[in-house]
Design a protein around this motif. Structure first.
Motif, PDB file in Angstrom:
ATOM      1  N   ASP A   1     -37.988 -44.760 -24.559  1.00 20.57           N
ATOM      2  CA  ASP A   1     -37.547 -43.453 -24.067  1.00 20.57           C
ATOM      3  C   ASP A   1     -37.123 -42.570 -25.239  1.00 20.57           C
ATOM      4  OD1 ASP A   1     -36.865 -41.627 -21.918  1.00 20.57           O
ATOM      5  OD2 ASP A   1     -34.753 -42.089 -22.330  1.00 20.57           O
ATOM      6  N   ALA A   2     -36.364 -43.165 -26.165  1.00 20.78           N
ATOM      7  CA  ALA A   2     -35.897 -42.399 -27.332  1.00 20.78           C
ATOM      8  C   ALA A   2     -37.075 -41.967 -28.203  1.00 20.78           C
ATOM      9  CB  ALA A   2     -34.907 -43.239 -28.140  1.00 20.78           C
TER      10      ALA A   2
ATOM     11  N   TRP B   1     -36.037 -50.303 -16.612  1.00 23.09           N
ATOM     12  CA  TRP B   1     -34.652 -50.081 -17.019  1.00 23.09           C
ATOM     13  C   TRP B   1     -33.763 -51.301 -16.854  1.00 23.09           C
ATOM     14  CZ3 TRP B   1     -35.019 -45.784 -19.617  1.00 23.09           C
ATOM     15  CH2 TRP B   1     -35.906 -44.788 -19.206  1.00 23.09           C
TER      16      TRP B   1
ATOM     17  N   PRO C   1     -34.140 -53.582 -20.552  1.00 29.03           N
ATOM     18  CA  PRO C   1     -33.390 -52.347 -20.843  1.00 29.03           C
ATOM     19  C   PRO C   1     -33.471 -51.889 -22.306  1.00 29.03           C
ATOM     20  CG  PRO C   1     -31.902 -54.184 -20.366  1.00 29.03           C
ATOM     21  CD  PRO C   1     -33.280 -54.648 -20.038  1.00 29.03           C
ATOM     22  N   GLU C   2     -33.444 -52.853 -23.232  1.00 26.46           N
ATOM     23  CA  GLU C   2     -33.455 -52.432 -24.642  1.00 26.46           C
ATOM     24  C   GLU C   2     -34.777 -51.788 -25.021  1.00 26.46           C
ATOM     25  OE1 GLU C   2     -32.142 -55.644 -27.205  1.00 26.46           O
ATOM     26  OE2 GLU C   2     -30.564 -56.071 -25.729  1.00 26.46           O
TER      27      GLU C   2
ATOM     28  N   ALA D   1     -36.852 -50.420 -22.966  1.00 24.88           N
ATOM     29  CA  ALA D   1     -36.977 -49.165 -22.228  1.00 24.88           C
ATOM     30  C   ALA D   1     -36.256 -48.038 -22.956  1.00 24.88           C
ATOM     31  CB  ALA D   1     -36.436 -49.340 -20.808  1.00 24.88           C
ATOM     32  N   GLU D   2     -35.050 -48.322 -23.425  1.00 28.23           N
ATOM     33  CA  GLU D   2     -34.280 -47.293 -24.123  1.00 28.23           C
ATOM     34  C   GLU D   2     -34.968 -46.886 -25.428  1.00 28.23           C
ATOM     35  OE1 GLU D   2     -31.858 -45.680 -22.872  1.00 28.23           O
ATOM     36  OE2 GLU D   2     -31.402 -46.967 -21.151  1.00 28.23           O
TER      37      GLU D   2
END
Lengths: 344, 344
Positions: free
Chosen positions: A127-128, A116, A120-121, A123-124
């Motif tokens: 996750d999405a 995260w 972060p990008e 990871a997001e």
């Protein structure tokens, strides 16, 4: 995502990456009664051959290593065991391919332990994608048992925590020349120090484990710093991985140390010592929790490579059962031995 | 049972039993911001006095030790921390009083760790009472972290388990003369052996931990056996607990060993060595998991008494949150340090 059915049935897995780790995982899955429904590789020496032969099982499994990941993932697998690389940036497309095919992923890729803040990008995005396709992505390996969950369990006996200090030692000679060269084994100490001063040194993957630990504890990260220092001897030592002697005052290994401070006060330090072992030395893992009381934990004779694979295999039912999304290690329950490797 | 509220608020606890352990727990709860709403004792020297004075905190807390448990438990407590005895038979009425008052219980009583086979009727009765009143009963202590959850976490790296062997060493001199006499410290070895042959020896509380471990692993208990053997030295040693020297060939401690076999094959052994420590010796905890691979875990300098109390305190939010019923340790999630000691 939970796989519902009238009766538990064997788990159906895809081996994604048939290098050294993927080969060990293949054998472990067979031992545990997991059905291997496909294997994905890219090397010309592997694609088109039987997984059993490529993985050194010495008998054909009737599973051919294929280069077309999408086609393999379409075969109703419950999970893909992804053993390809160590950083999220290179792994992102592989993970996306699995998730978009609606297949859960467990991986030994180390940044995904807690991506995260370092990525972060990505990871997001992962996750999405996992949530959109109703599947789970999680990383496991040595850090799951030996760096995170043994330590958070030990802290179940803590009344007050001031400082947590871990040290893991592993044998460079258990890996190939690539790893030894990456650690600059054999480089004169002064040259190494100049090199690091000029070029820097990549942050190693302890950061993610410490961040997962702090997240599990409900604390707030304030600052993370990493340093590297050389390990040298005053006598020559043979390096098996490089097939040559390392002279005195040249690197036989490095100590990578990450220090994480929290807004609440406790600090967390982890040192990873990758070195050529001398006769009788074994891989080890040691943690100290200073506070009230001081607590101590030590694991000796850790077969690091093997337990990376066996821990990932034990995590398969947990990952299949977990809620959709990228489950960093702070969010997964405790690791454990899985007597039944079936859908739950 | 979960305590719902708009905002987390401090947990409200009752100290049930204000002996040595209850006194330590009192200090730990105060440190952690838990509101102590009552204290239950029975000794004439304690009842009617302020808990702070009785527990050695050296300042009054405005909480009087009372003998009427029912009255104290009626004060809207979230949880009772019960530190009275070691066996379920004597504890049953105390637990029932708490549960019938609708108060969750966490206890250091050791049989409740997994009472389903050693005290099945009492276990069923307590489970039913807890469910009827929507509250939870659970035991914790040293075994929660050091004998159960560290070991099941370590087994998260096991591919195949053949034999699990644990050994815990504790200092008899850290406890009073009652414990030393219970272990027959100072008794000549031959006399001890005759005594055990004639009168038998009580099964110790490792059984429950091993049964919780096997339940957690999903294995089936086949047989449980217990043995005791004396520990002697060939030189005299001072016993602090008894205030006298123990001569050569007389007991300085005992080793209680429990062996559990399973229908599936793996065996589980645990030895508890209670002895007079020599200079430099500390309490320790050691586990070996034999199989593929062999795994090793060691804790040195374990402050056994203190961590019994600190672990129970960390378990408070888990027990308040757990589903109603008797939650044996196999059913509770992993122990952990609780940064916020509030309702969740």
């Amino acid at each position: 995502m939970s796989v519902f059915g009238t009766n538990p049935r064997p788990i159906r897995a895809v081996i994604y990456g048939v290098g050294e780790m993927g080969s060990i995982v293949t054998r472990l899955l067979l031992d545990r009664g997991v059905e291997i429904v496909g294997a994905i590789g890219r090397s010309e020496t592997k694609v088109g051959r039987d997984l059993g032969i490529v993985a050194g099982i010495e008998r054909p499994l009737g599973v051919t290593v294929e280069a077309n990941a999408k086609a393999v993932l379409g075969r109703d697998a419950d999970i893909a065991v992804v053993c390809v690389g160590s950083y999220l940036e290179t792994m992102l497309p592989h993970f996306m391919t699995c998730l978009e095919a609606g297949v859960n992923v467990v991986t030994i890729e180390e940044e995904t332990v807690f991506p995260w803040t370092s990525a972060p990008e990505q990871a997001e995005m992962l996750d999405a994608a996992a949530k959109a396709h109703g599947v789970t992505l999680a990383a496991s390996g040595a850090q799951d048992v030996f760096w995170l969950n043994l330590v958070t369990t030990l802290m179940g006996a803590s009344h007050r925590i001031e400082r947590v200090v871990g040290r893991s030692v592993w044998n460079v000679d258990d890996y190939g020349p690539e790893v030894a060269n990456h650690l600059r084994i054999g480089m004169p100490r002064a040259e190494f120090e100049d090199y690091v001063a000029e070029s820097g040194w990549p942050e190693f993957v302890a950061r993610q484990t410490l961040e997962a630990m702090v997240a599990r504890l409900g604390l707030t990260v304030e600052r993370v710093t990493s340093t590297v220092s050389p390990i040298v001897l005053d006598t020559p030592i043979a390096c098996r991985a490089l097939g040559k002697d390392v002279p005195p005052d040249a690197l036989i290994g490095t100590v990578d140390t990450t220090v994480l401070t929290t807004a609440e006060g406790p600090t967390f330090e982890f040192s990873m010592e990758g070195r050529i072992h001398r006769e009788g030395e074994t891989d080890s893992n040691k943690w100290q929790v200073f506070g009230e009381p001081d607590l101590h934990l030590r694991n000796d004779r850790v077969p690091t490579r093997f337990i990376t694979c066996s821990t990932v295999v034990n995590r398969i039912p947990d990952v299949i059962d977990a809620p959709p999304g990228l489950m960093s290690l702070d969010k997964l329950g405790p690791p454990g031995y899985q007597h039944e490797m079936t859908t739950r």
